[in-house]
Design a protein around this motif. Sequence first.
Motif, PDB file in Angstrom:
ATOM      1  N   LEU A 103     -24.576  11.581   0.405  1.00 35.73           N
ATOM      2  CA  LEU A 103     -24.864  10.178   0.716  1.00 35.73           C
ATOM      3  C   LEU A 103     -24.194   9.710   2.007  1.00 35.73           C
ATOM      4  O   LEU A 103     -24.390   8.568   2.420  1.00 35.73           O
ATOM      5  N   SER A 104     -23.421  10.586   2.639  1.00 37.34           N
ATOM      6  CA  SER A 104     -22.627  10.189   3.809  1.00 37.34           C
ATOM      7  C   SER A 104     -23.509   9.739   4.973  1.00 37.34           C
ATOM      8  O   SER A 104     -24.481  10.409   5.329  1.00 37.34           O
ATOM      9  N   SER A 105     -23.120   8.627   5.559  1.00 35.70           N
ATOM     10  CA  SER A 105     -23.824   8.122   6.743  1.00 35.70           C
ATOM     11  C   SER A 105     -22.923   8.128   7.972  1.00 35.70           C
ATOM     12  O   SER A 105     -23.316   7.675   9.037  1.00 35.70           O
ATOM     13  N   GLY A 108     -16.664  10.234   8.961  1.00 34.38           N
ATOM     14  CA  GLY A 108     -15.493   9.970   8.128  1.00 34.38           C
ATOM     15  C   GLY A 108     -15.800  10.116   6.653  1.00 34.38           C
ATOM     16  O   GLY A 108     -15.032  10.725   5.903  1.00 34.38           O
ATOM     17  N   MET A 109     -16.933   9.562   6.223  1.00 33.94           N
ATOM     18  CA  MET A 109     -17.321   9.657   4.813  1.00 33.94           C
ATOM     19  C   MET A 109     -17.617  11.096   4.424  1.00 33.94           C
ATOM     20  O   MET A 109     -17.252  11.547   3.329  1.00 33.94           O
ATOM     21  N   LEU A 110     -18.272  11.839   5.318  1.00 33.27           N
ATOM     22  CA  LEU A 110     -18.610  13.231   5.023  1.00 33.27           C
ATOM     23  C   LEU A 110     -17.352  14.094   4.928  1.00 33.27           C
ATOM     24  O   LEU A 110     -17.225  14.925   4.019  1.00 33.27           O
ATOM     25  N   TRP A 165     -32.522  27.373   5.224  1.00 30.31           N
ATOM     26  CA  TRP A 165     -33.852  27.064   4.684  1.00 30.31           C
ATOM     27  C   TRP A 165     -33.942  25.604   4.272  1.00 30.31           C
ATOM     28  O   TRP A 165     -34.939  24.933   4.533  1.00 30.31           O
ATOM     29  N   ILE A 166     -32.899  25.096   3.630  1.00 26.58           N
ATOM     30  CA  ILE A 166     -32.894  23.698   3.191  1.00 26.58           C
ATOM     31  C   ILE A 166     -32.958  22.761   4.390  1.00 26.58           C
ATOM     32  O   ILE A 166     -33.713  21.775   4.398  1.00 26.58           O
ATOM     33  N   CYS A 167     -32.161  23.053   5.431  1.00 27.89           N
ATOM     34  CA  CYS A 167     -32.146  22.175   6.613  1.00 27.89           C
ATOM     35  C   CYS A 167     -33.494  22.144   7.311  1.00 27.89           C
ATOM     36  O   CYS A 167     -33.917  21.099   7.824  1.00 27.89           O
ATOM     37  N   ASP A 168     -34.196  23.281   7.341  1.00 28.26           N
ATOM     38  CA  ASP A 168     -35.492  23.335   8.018  1.00 28.26           C
ATOM     39  C   ASP A 168     -36.612  22.696   7.200  1.00 28.26           C
ATOM     40  O   ASP A 168     -37.549  22.121   7.759  1.00 28.26           O
ATOM     41  N   PRO A 173     -28.488  16.764   3.647  1.00 28.26           N
ATOM     42  CA  PRO A 173     -27.827  16.320   2.414  1.00 28.26           C
ATOM     43  C   PRO A 173     -28.187  17.151   1.189  1.00 28.26           C
ATOM     44  O   PRO A 173     -27.404  17.215   0.232  1.00 28.26           O
ATOM     45  N   VAL A 174     -29.356  17.784   1.215  1.00 28.70           N
ATOM     46  CA  VAL A 174     -29.799  18.568   0.050  1.00 28.70           C
ATOM     47  C   VAL A 174     -28.873  19.758  -0.200  1.00 28.70           C
ATOM     48  O   VAL A 174     -28.744  20.216  -1.339  1.00 28.70           O
ATOM     49  N   ILE A 175     -28.196  20.265   0.836  1.00 24.34           N
ATOM     50  CA  ILE A 175     -27.281  21.392   0.605  1.00 24.34           C
ATOM     51  C   ILE A 175     -26.131  20.994  -0.317  1.00 24.34           C
ATOM     52  O   ILE A 175     -25.501  21.857  -0.948  1.00 24.34           O
TER      53      ILE A 175
END
Length: 512
Positions: A103-105, A108-110, A165-168, A173-175
């Motif tokens: 959910l990081s935007s 810092g949050m990530l 694969w997920i990023c492409d 965020p799905v990772i």
Amino acid sequence: MSTTHTPQQAPLTGASLWFAAILLAAANFMAVLDMTIANVSVANIAGSLGISSAQGTWVITSYAVAEAIVVPLTGWLAGRFGAVRVFATAMTLFGAASLVCGLSSSLGMLVFGRVLQGLCGGPLMPLSQTLLLRIFPKEKAAAATALWAMTTLVAPVAGPILGGWICDHYSWPVIFYINLPLAAVGGYVAWRTLRRYEDRLQRLPIDVVGLVLLVVFVGALQLMLDLGKEHDWFESRLICLLAVTAVIGLAAFLIWELTERHPVVDLRVFRHRGFAAAVLTVSLVFGAFFSANVLTPLWLQSYMGYTATWAGMTTAWTGVLAVFCAPIAGVLMTKLDPRRLIFCGVMWLACVTTIRVGYTTEASYWQIALPLLLMGLGMPFFFVPLTALALGSVEEHETASAAGLLNFLRTLSGAFGTSIVQTAWESGTTAQRAELVGVVDRSGETLDTLLGYGLGTDAARVGIERAVEAQSVMLATNHLMGWIALAFAAAAFFVWLAPKPARSISPAQAGH
């Protein structure tokens, strides 16, 4: 004073045994996977959050540092609160931390989410092995160890491929979201299934001062390494303050831990020359290896035109041969002097890395992938025997403390190495570009040629600029690979500072 929680239980059998075993192995797989799944996602994360690639690597180093800090505390946590309770809680909180990451935007949050992940992931790895051995019958202990080791070996291979694969196909965020189902269900199921295997709780003292000093000096040092380039190093008051804090924190930590009765990290094991030499070797090798593994996909995606999927598939080759060679290393370490295996394994890494010193921007897929594949041949012959050498060099009652300290420094060196190499890569690229700009197309011949092909003046100049940038990055990357190869070679010779271990350690213990 200790209180009995539950009586000793018989091992599980049949379907319930394998259900619990798969759950524990999956938790270990999840924790190890998250160490590498973000490696190929740095470019996507940096682009999405509007940050530099150097800042993007904080996603990796923050996880590693947090994990390193909590690993030495795992024994105390398990004794104080119970191994099953700590495991189930860590698994549930790992899912919550993964949600924060997804959910990081902002950066810092990530980073905050990744720190939480590291704090929860640290106990999952050793406790998953501990609980596997607890639920399996003694005659099947080898099967339990093999299952744990397989997830530990396969996860680093799957991480880059899955992350790419997920990023492409989806978004970065799905990772992190993929951890949620297993973490949410697994924590509850683990507690309900395994709580009868909780053993005695012990009111063990905790070295609060030592822990605070550890966090302060490690945190200050890592922040200094991560922020140094951005703030012009010691020209910045902030960097100077962080450096002073790290030095004073380290000195205070060393003094306190050497005099504390129940230290959070037992530094007294360094009196054994074999352990000290093993730690020096493992720190150098893991610092070099981990940083190269972070740098490679970043270079491939940013300057070689690779998608995240292809960058992941390329870097994943490193683990393929390691999976197959691990059993061979386990057999050989019981028959040969571990120092010989370690020397050969690390020198192999040094020799293979030198192949990467001569790359050009025209390098084909297999010219890049083949050395990475060959790296896997050396890893098992270095890692398993080196752990055995380290633990076999200390007294038997010090084995747990030595293992915790070894894992702490191994993980920490990976984080430090990544920060140092990332900074050196950017500085090297800038220096190489300054040199190339002074010699490229002095006569204007290249510009005239491009204009002759019908390009406008601005387009031709942009083309030359891109070519200079690509070559600058390539030269800086090759230069760094040379230094990494030297680090491997130095580590190979350092292992001979260790005497032959006084006692042997089984492959199961060495793989911990």
